[in-house]
Design a protein around this motif. Structure first.
Motif, PDB file in Angstrom:
ATOM      1  N   SER A  57       0.918  -1.280  -0.089  1.00 18.61           N
ATOM      2  CA  SER A  57       0.006  -0.010   0.196  1.00 18.61           C
ATOM      3  C   SER A  57       1.012   1.188   0.028  1.00 18.61           C
ATOM      4  N   ASP A  58       0.220   2.238  -0.559  1.00 18.31           N
ATOM      5  CA  ASP A  58       0.856   3.965  -0.701  1.00 18.31           C
ATOM      6  C   ASP A  58       1.378   3.876   0.925  1.00 18.31           C
ATOM      7  N   GLN A  59       0.461   3.763   1.869  1.00 13.71           N
ATOM      8  CA  GLN A  59       0.696   4.176   3.139  1.00 13.71           C
ATOM      9  C   GLN A  59       1.970   3.654   3.819  1.00 13.71           C
ATOM     10  N   THR A  60       2.053   2.089   3.645  1.00 11.20           N
ATOM     11  CA  THR A  60       3.100   1.479   4.192  1.00 11.20           C
ATOM     12  C   THR A  60       4.411   1.937   3.360  1.00 11.20           C
ATOM     13  N   MET A  61       4.431   2.384   2.179  1.00 11.86           N
ATOM     14  CA  MET A  61       5.550   2.469   1.348  1.00 11.86           C
ATOM     15  C   MET A  61       5.924   3.903   1.815  1.00 11.86           C
TER      16      MET A  61
END
Length: 61
Positions: free
Chosen positions: A37-41
């Motif tokens: 996910s973008d948030q994890t990245m």
């Protein structure tokens, strides 16, 4: 300015080594990154940024 050029050279050397020694592993890592996910990245990027700044700060004083 020369420190920046040296740092970029080291990044290129490390990246090149990874691609030369383990191209399959790098492809797998890219596939995993696409599924993350973008948030994890974003969180991982901010953590890496903070660690990098702290490392340079401790070494350079």
């Amino acid at each position: 300015m020369s420190d920046l050029i040296v740092a970029l050279g080291l990044v290129l050397a490390l990246e090149g080594t990874l691609y030369a020694l383990a191209p399959g592993g790098m492809k797998a890592m890219m596939r995993a990154a696409l599924e993350t996910s973008d948030q994890t990245m974003r969180t991982a990027g901010l953590v890496a940024l903070a660690l990098g700044v702290l490392l340079v700060w401790f070494v350079r004083g």
